[in-house]
Design a protein around this motif. Structure first.
Motif: not given
Length: 54
Positions: A1-6
């Motif tokens: 999820m953090k990768f997608l938000l980044a």
């Protein structure tokens, strides 16, 4: 999820900086200046600062 938000954050900042470059060519550099400062602060605060100790 953090990768997608980044990825979304980088796309948004790229869009703002690209739009700022286009406006700067037309003689209005304010969006580019504000966008660059926001990018520098976000990158410095979120990307370069050490994380919390466990």
């Amino acid at each position: 999820m953090k990768f997608l938000l980044a990825i979304i954050a980088y796309l948004a900042m790229g869009t703002v900086l690209g739009w700022g470059i286009l406006l700067c060519v037309k003689g209005n550099p304010w969006l580019l200046i504000v966008g660059f400062l926001a990018f520098a602060v976000a990158f410095g605060k979120l990307g370069c600062m050490p994380g919390k100790a466990h």
